[in-house]
Design a protein around this motif. Structure first.
Motif, mmCIF file in Angstrom:
data_model
loop_
_atom_site.group_PDB
_atom_site.id
_atom_site.type_symbol
_atom_site.label_atom_id
_atom_site.label_comp_id
_atom_site.label_asym_id
_atom_site.label_seq_id
_atom_site.Cartn_x
_atom_site.Cartn_y
_atom_site.Cartn_z
ATOM 1 N N ALA A 1 0.845 -1.267 -0.008
ATOM 2 C CA ALA A 1 -0.230 -0.128 -0.111
ATOM 3 C C ALA A 1 1.221 1.075 -0.087
ATOM 4 O O ALA A 1 0.966 2.381 0.534
ATOM 5 N N GLY A 2 1.652 1.130 -0.301
ATOM 6 C CA GLY A 2 2.640 2.303 -0.583
ATOM 7 C C GLY A 2 3.174 2.510 0.533
ATOM 8 O O GLY A 2 4.597 4.172 0.703
ATOM 9 N N ARG A 3 3.206 1.794 1.584
ATOM 10 C CA ARG A 3 3.832 2.106 3.032
ATOM 11 C C ARG A 3 4.980 1.961 2.760
ATOM 12 O O ARG A 3 6.140 0.979 1.896
ATOM 13 N N LEU A 4 6.747 1.301 3.105
ATOM 14 C CA LEU A 4 7.548 1.666 3.150
ATOM 15 C C LEU A 4 8.443 0.596 4.535
ATOM 16 O O LEU A 4 7.598 1.362 5.644
ATOM 17 N N GLN A 5 9.271 -0.089 4.220
ATOM 18 C CA GLN A 5 9.662 -0.652 5.984
ATOM 19 C C GLN A 5 11.541 -1.047 5.850
ATOM 20 O O GLN A 5 12.457 -0.560 4.974
ATOM 21 N N LEU A 6 11.309 -0.320 6.900
ATOM 22 C CA LEU A 6 13.357 0.576 7.036
ATOM 23 C C LEU A 6 14.049 -1.042 8.367
ATOM 24 O O LEU A 6 13.353 -1.495 8.852
ATOM 25 N N ARG A 7 14.199 -1.722 7.944
ATOM 26 C CA ARG A 7 15.427 -2.355 9.219
ATOM 27 C C ARG A 7 16.472 -2.213 8.796
ATOM 28 O O ARG A 7 17.150 -2.128 7.786
ATOM 29 N N GLY A 8 17.889 -2.259 10.062
ATOM 30 C CA GLY A 8 19.135 -2.059 10.213
ATOM 31 C C GLY A 8 19.358 -2.858 11.271
ATOM 32 O O GLY A 8 18.844 -3.287 11.841
ATOM 33 N N GLN A 9 20.715 -2.504 11.274
ATOM 34 C CA GLN A 9 21.314 -2.674 12.053
ATOM 35 C C GLN A 9 22.277 -1.926 12.934
ATOM 36 O O GLN A 9 22.847 -1.237 11.891
ATOM 37 N N VAL A 10 22.644 -1.429 13.990
ATOM 38 C CA VAL A 10 23.245 -0.696 14.900
ATOM 39 C C VAL A 10 24.377 -1.739 15.135
ATOM 40 O O VAL A 10 24.325 -2.371 16.262
ATOM 41 N N PHE A 11 25.429 -1.007 15.103
ATOM 42 C CA PHE A 11 27.004 -1.900 15.947
ATOM 43 C C PHE A 11 28.083 -0.926 16.853
ATOM 44 O O PHE A 11 27.947 0.587 16.124
ATOM 45 N N GLY A 12 28.186 -1.128 17.859
ATOM 46 C CA GLY A 12 28.734 -0.206 18.665
ATOM 47 C C GLY A 12 28.092 0.241 19.637
ATOM 48 O O GLY A 12 28.748 0.662 20.801
ATOM 49 N N ILE A 13 26.865 -0.369 20.354
ATOM 50 C CA ILE A 13 26.093 0.024 21.010
ATOM 51 C C ILE A 13 25.585 -0.965 22.407
ATOM 52 O O ILE A 13 25.589 -2.091 21.391
ATOM 53 N N ASP A 14 25.704 -1.010 23.149
ATOM 54 C CA ASP A 14 25.936 -2.159 23.929
ATOM 55 C C ASP A 14 24.928 -1.811 25.106
ATOM 56 O O ASP A 14 24.439 -0.660 25.737
ATOM 57 N N GLY A 15 23.576 -2.704 25.285
ATOM 58 C CA GLY A 15 22.737 -2.371 26.290
ATOM 59 C C GLY A 15 21.998 -2.020 25.622
ATOM 60 O O GLY A 15 21.831 -2.281 24.314
ATOM 61 N N ALA A 16 20.708 -1.727 26.133
ATOM 62 C CA ALA A 16 18.923 -1.413 25.299
ATOM 63 C C ALA A 16 19.319 -0.566 24.714
ATOM 64 O O ALA A 16 19.779 0.960 25.463
#
Length: 181
Positions: free
Chosen positions: A111-126
């Motif tokens: 429906a013309g929406r987007l999906q953002l998928r990602g990964q973060v490196f270098g952060i420990d914890g919540a």
């Protein structure tokens, strides 16, 4: 011409002497006591200063950092990377902030929406990932154990992505999330 005799070799060293010299070379002397004491005092002073700084910070205060854009596939030309098929590949955005790297993929969803998928490196914890438009949250997710996140059903348009931990907030450069990758 008189003939010169070859140089004579030094006498064979005494094995006991060589053994003692080798043992002595492996022995380290302690630093002088006054140097040790001065180093300990300096370290204690730095620890006290750090505790005072942490105690003086108001509760809930976060350090805010603006990430730098390292790569955006939307800005890359097709010729530089080659065109392999007619299907659109996900848009890739890579940002860095100090020791933290963010790899973001923008894909077309239903429906013309987007999906953002990602990964973060270098952060420990919540850490929470918040997508905002005009200061209002559009989507929010938490990082999993591998530092990955997924934001679904995102409407196209300009947006800002924030990473929030207990003591820091990283803001990615403004994103133009067009109608697709």
């Amino acid at each position: 011409m008189p003939r010169q005799s070859p140089p004579s070799l030094p006498p064979a060293p005494d094995d006991t002497l060589l053994e003692r010299q080798l043992r002595d070379s492996r022995t380290l002397e302690d630093a002088p006591e006054h140097v040790i004491q001065r180093t300990l005092q300096t370290l204690q002073g730095l620890q006290q200063q750090r505790r005072r700084t942490q105690a003086a910070a108001p509760a809930g205060l976060r350090q805010r950092v603006l990430a730098a854009l390292s790569f955006d596939s939307a800005a890359a030309t097709g010729l530089a990377f080659g065109v392999r098929s007619a299907s659109a590949a996900p848009r890739q955005i890579v940002c860095s902030a100090g020791a933290v790297d963010i790899d973001l993929r923008v894909e077309t969803a239903d429906a013309g929406r987007l999906q953002l998928r990602g990964q973060v490196f270098g952060i420990d914890g919540a850490c929470a990932v918040v997508l905002q438009r005009d200061g209002a949250a559009l989507a929010e997710a938490a990082l999993d154990a591998q530092g990955q996140f997924l934001l679904s059903a995102v409407p196209p348009g300009p947006a800002t992505l924030l990473l929030r931990s207990d003591d820091a907030e990283i803001e990615l450069p403004a994103l133009d999330l067009g109608a697709g990758p």
